[in-house]
Design an enzyme around this catalytic site. Structure first.
Site, PDB file in Angstrom:
ATOM      1  N   ALA A   1       0.777  -1.150  -0.118  1.00 11.01           N
ATOM      2  CA  ALA A   1       0.173  -0.037   0.019  1.00 11.01           C
ATOM      3  C   ALA A   1       0.948   1.218   0.018  1.00 11.01           C
ATOM      4  CB  ALA A   1      -0.873  -0.082   1.234  1.00 11.01           C
TER       5      ALA A   1
ATOM      6  N   GLY B   1       0.662  -4.976   0.913  1.00 12.69           N
ATOM      7  CA  GLY B   1      -0.590  -5.110   0.222  1.00 12.69           C
ATOM      8  C   GLY B   1      -0.161  -5.606  -1.358  1.00 12.69           C
TER       9      GLY B   1
ATOM     10  N   GLU C   1      -0.715  -9.208  -0.723  1.00 14.22           N
ATOM     11  CA  GLU C   1      -2.170  -9.440  -0.450  1.00 14.22           C
ATOM     12  C   GLU C   1      -2.731  -9.585  -1.739  1.00 14.22           C
ATOM     13  OE1 GLU C   1      -2.332  -6.198   2.269  1.00 14.22           O
ATOM     14  OE2 GLU C   1      -3.335  -7.392   3.623  1.00 14.22           O
TER      15      GLU C   1
ATOM     16  N   GLU D   1       4.203  -5.264   7.521  1.00 14.84           N
ATOM     17  CA  GLU D   1       3.212  -4.050   8.140  1.00 14.84           C
ATOM     18  C   GLU D   1       3.621  -3.950   9.670  1.00 14.84           C
ATOM     19  OE1 GLU D   1       2.161  -6.337   6.100  1.00 14.84           O
ATOM     20  OE2 GLU D   1       0.758  -5.395   4.630  1.00 14.84           O
TER      21      GLU D   1
HETATM   22  N1  DAK Z   1       4.420   3.117  -0.754  1.00 19.47           N
HETATM   23  C1  DAK Z   1       4.939   4.606  -1.533  1.00 19.47           C
HETATM   24  N2  DAK Z   1       6.077   4.603  -2.156  1.00 19.47           N
HETATM   25  C2  DAK Z   1       6.888   3.497  -2.294  1.00 19.47           C
HETATM   26  C3  DAK Z   1       6.493   2.390  -1.693  1.00 19.47           C
HETATM   27  C4  DAK Z   1       5.440   2.282  -0.852  1.00 19.47           C
HETATM   28  N3  DAK Z   1       4.936   1.031  -0.312  1.00 19.47           N
HETATM   29  N4  DAK Z   1       7.625   1.444  -1.839  1.00 19.47           N
HETATM   30  C5  DAK Z   1       8.570   2.045  -2.517  1.00 19.47           C
HETATM   31  N5  DAK Z   1       8.050   3.302  -2.760  1.00 19.47           N
HETATM   32  C6  DAK Z   1       8.665   4.285  -3.702  1.00 19.47           C
HETATM   33  C7  DAK Z   1       9.955   4.977  -2.906  1.00 19.47           C
HETATM   34  O1  DAK Z   1       9.541   5.969  -1.835  1.00 19.47           O
HETATM   35  C8  DAK Z   1      10.847   5.577  -3.849  1.00 19.47           C
HETATM   36  O2  DAK Z   1      10.340   6.832  -4.071  1.00 19.47           O
HETATM   37  P1  DAK Z   1      11.286   8.272  -4.648  1.00 19.47           P
HETATM   38  O3  DAK Z   1      12.121   8.185  -3.215  1.00 19.47           O
HETATM   39  O4  DAK Z   1      12.136   7.567  -5.685  1.00 19.47           O
HETATM   40  O5  DAK Z   1      10.236   9.125  -4.808  1.00 19.47           O
HETATM   41  C9  DAK Z   1      10.698   4.851  -4.976  1.00 19.47           C
HETATM   42  O6  DAK Z   1       9.120   3.800  -4.954  1.00 19.47           O
HETATM   43  C10 DAK Z   1      11.606   3.581  -5.271  1.00 19.47           C
HETATM   44  O7  DAK Z   1      11.782   2.873  -4.161  1.00 19.47           O
HETATM   45  P2  DAK Z   1      13.097   2.700  -3.468  1.00 19.47           P
HETATM   46  O8  DAK Z   1      14.314   3.904  -3.811  1.00 19.47           O
HETATM   47  O9  DAK Z   1      13.163   2.482  -1.869  1.00 19.47           O
HETATM   48  O10 DAK Z   1      13.927   1.266  -4.016  1.00 19.47           O
HETATM   49  P3  DAK Z   1      14.825   0.472  -3.571  1.00 19.47           P
HETATM   50  O11 DAK Z   1      14.927  -0.475  -4.674  1.00 19.47           O
HETATM   51  O12 DAK Z   1      15.702   1.014  -2.616  1.00 19.47           O
HETATM   52  O13 DAK Z   1      14.037  -0.342  -2.381  1.00 19.47           O
HETATM   53  C11 DAK Z   1      12.093  -1.674  -1.585  1.00 19.47           C
HETATM   54  C12 DAK Z   1      12.772  -1.194  -2.860  1.00 19.47           C
HETATM   55  C13 DAK Z   1      10.693  -2.359  -1.747  1.00 19.47           C
HETATM   56  C14 DAK Z   1      12.762  -2.592  -0.631  1.00 19.47           C
HETATM   57  C15 DAK Z   1      11.614  -0.187  -0.643  1.00 19.47           C
HETATM   58  O14 DAK Z   1      11.181   0.547  -1.610  1.00 19.47           O
HETATM   59  C16 DAK Z   1      10.610  -0.657   0.436  1.00 19.47           C
HETATM   60  O15 DAK Z   1      10.946  -1.120   1.583  1.00 19.47           O
HETATM   61  N6  DAK Z   1       9.331  -0.374   0.182  1.00 19.47           N
HETATM   62  C17 DAK Z   1       8.471  -0.190   1.222  1.00 19.47           C
HETATM   63  C18 DAK Z   1       7.909  -1.543   1.219  1.00 19.47           C
HETATM   64  C19 DAK Z   1       6.698  -1.770   2.158  1.00 19.47           C
HETATM   65  O16 DAK Z   1       7.283  -1.415   3.565  1.00 19.47           O
HETATM   66  N7  DAK Z   1       5.603  -2.155   1.841  1.00 19.47           N
HETATM   67  C20 DAK Z   1       4.624  -2.605   2.928  1.00 19.47           C
HETATM   68  C21 DAK Z   1       3.624  -1.562   2.952  1.00 19.47           C
HETATM   69  S1  DAK Z   1       2.692  -1.666   4.372  1.00 19.47           S
HETATM   70  C22 DAK Z   1      -4.299  -0.784   6.093  1.00 19.47           C
HETATM   71  C23 DAK Z   1      -4.393  -0.929   4.772  1.00 19.47           C
HETATM   72  C24 DAK Z   1      -3.343  -1.423   4.117  1.00 19.47           C
HETATM   73  C25 DAK Z   1      -2.219  -1.926   4.828  1.00 19.47           C
HETATM   74  C26 DAK Z   1      -1.975  -1.826   6.288  1.00 19.47           C
HETATM   75  C27 DAK Z   1      -3.277  -1.322   6.708  1.00 19.47           C
HETATM   76  N8  DAK Z   1      -5.567  -0.213   6.799  1.00 19.47           N
HETATM   77  C28 DAK Z   1      -6.324   0.477   6.250  1.00 19.47           C
HETATM   78  C29 DAK Z   1      -5.482  -0.403   8.273  1.00 19.47           C
HETATM   79  C30 DAK Z   1      -1.421  -2.311   3.876  1.00 19.47           C
HETATM   80  C31 DAK Z   1       0.132  -2.138   4.298  1.00 19.47           C
HETATM   81  C32 DAK Z   1       1.312  -2.269   3.439  1.00 19.47           C
HETATM   82  O17 DAK Z   1       1.096  -2.528   2.463  1.00 19.47           O
END
Ligand code: DAK
Length: 258
Positions: free
Chosen positions: A64, A109, A112, A132
């Site tokens: 997400a 997400g 998911e 998360e």
């Molecule tokens: N959201 C927003 N932007 C994201 C993103 C994300 N999940 N993942 C990556 N990006 C963006 C980065 O911010 C970066 O943007 P700029 O800085 O270039 O503007 C660009 O994509 C490239 O990412 P990186 O520079 O970080 O690329 P790397 O290769 O260095 O790293 C990575 C890739 C996938 C390891 C890293 O980007 C990362 O850790 N991303 C986040 C992964 C993550 O934690 N995903 C889970 C998100 S939590 C709920 C509803 C839904 C949910 C929970 C609750 N409720 C309503 C209660 C669900 C939650 C989730 O999905």
């Protein structure tokens, strides 16, 4: 219809839905989820298998959208969660087979979304996980439930409690992913599987999917009752008559889905 963050390509009866927002690694923001909801509602009637994958080189869906979520109030978070749940449920409820082609990061997400498909194939480059709890939340689009049903409680708890990012081989070992393919062969593999599926009766496939899903949460006796009824329902259909006639006439069947 033209979308900003997704793309639907169709070749014959097989459609491929790309989550296509590579600048944010295809992260699911509200707009992307709304576009997905709309695309799933209006899939062309002749699509018989849907492949879901990520646009760009690096990600299936990196979760997400954290930037958008960070600013949500409680009420907005509920709304965002409800939208995500609707999308996952709409994908799961499609009467056609859905295949996730996980071509890179499938985090939060993203995992998911893949789990809401009927099954998952992954490229050797894929990384999956539900991180998360590291952000102070829990999976919000059905991950606690769908992952548990696929890999069992203990593995789901291990993945969700640690937030570990696992590679495709590990995901296959625990049953989350069916096969691991070289990155450049992933979509071809999914399409080859889809080609096999479209040779079969669409009516029977949609019934089989419905019965598998409906029976999964029931005890065996009740689940078998669901199967027995559905089996009977198919008799008298054009597909049943054609399938059996074609066998007896030693020719391939031509199914209409009726
Ligand atoms: N959201 C927003 N932007 C994201 C993103 C994300 N999940 N993942 C990556 N990006 C963006 C980065 O911010 C970066 O943007 P700029 O800085 O270039 O503007 C660009 O994509 C490239 O990412 P990186 O520079 O970080 O690329 P790397 O290769 O260095 O790293 C990575 C890739 C996938 C390891 C890293 O980007 C990362 O850790 N991303 C986040 C992964 C993550 O934690 N995903 C889970 C998100 S939590 C709920 C509803 C839904 C949910 C929970 C609750 N409720 C309503 C209660 C669900 C939650 C989730 O999905």
């Amino acid at each position: 219809m033209a979308y900003e963050n997704i793309r639907l390509e169709q070749e014959g009866a097989i459609a491929t839905l790309f989550i296509d927002r590579p600048k944010a690694l295809n992260a699911l923001n509200t707009k992307t989820l709304q576009e997905l909801e709309s695309a799933l509602k209006s899939l062309p009637a002749d699509v018989r298998v849907l492949i879901v994958t990520g646009g760009g080189e690096k990600a299936f869906v990196a979760g997400a959208d954290i930037a958008e979520m960070a600013a949500l109030t409680d009420a907005q978070a509920q709304e965002f969660g409800a939208l995500g749940h609707r999308v996952m449920a709409a994908l799961e409820a499609l009467p056609i087979p859905t295949i996730a082609a996980v071509n890179g990061f499938a985090l939060g997400g993203g995992s998911e979304l893949a789990l809401a498909c009927d099954f998952i194939y992954a490229s050797e480059k894929a990384k999956l996980g539900l991180p998360e709890v590291g952000l102070g939340v829990i999976p919000g689009f059905g991950g606690t439930q769908r992952l548990t049903r696929v890999v069992g409680r203990a593995r789901a708890k291990e993945l969700i409690f640690t937030g570990d990012r696992i590679d495709a081989a590990k995901a296959k070992e625990i049953g989350m992913v069916l096969e691991v393919l070289p990155a450049d062969g992933l979509l071809a593999h999914c399409r080859a599987v889809a080609e096999k599926i479209v040779k079969n009766s669409p009516l029977a496939i949609s019934k089989a999917k419905q019965v598998i899903e409906a029976g999964a949460d029931q005890d065996l006796r009740a689940a078998n009752d669901i199967e027995r009824k559905a089996f009977g329902d198919l008799f008298g259909s054009e597909d049943q008559r054609e399938g059996m006639k074609a066998f007896l006439e030693k020719r391939p069947a031509t199914f209409t889905g009726k």
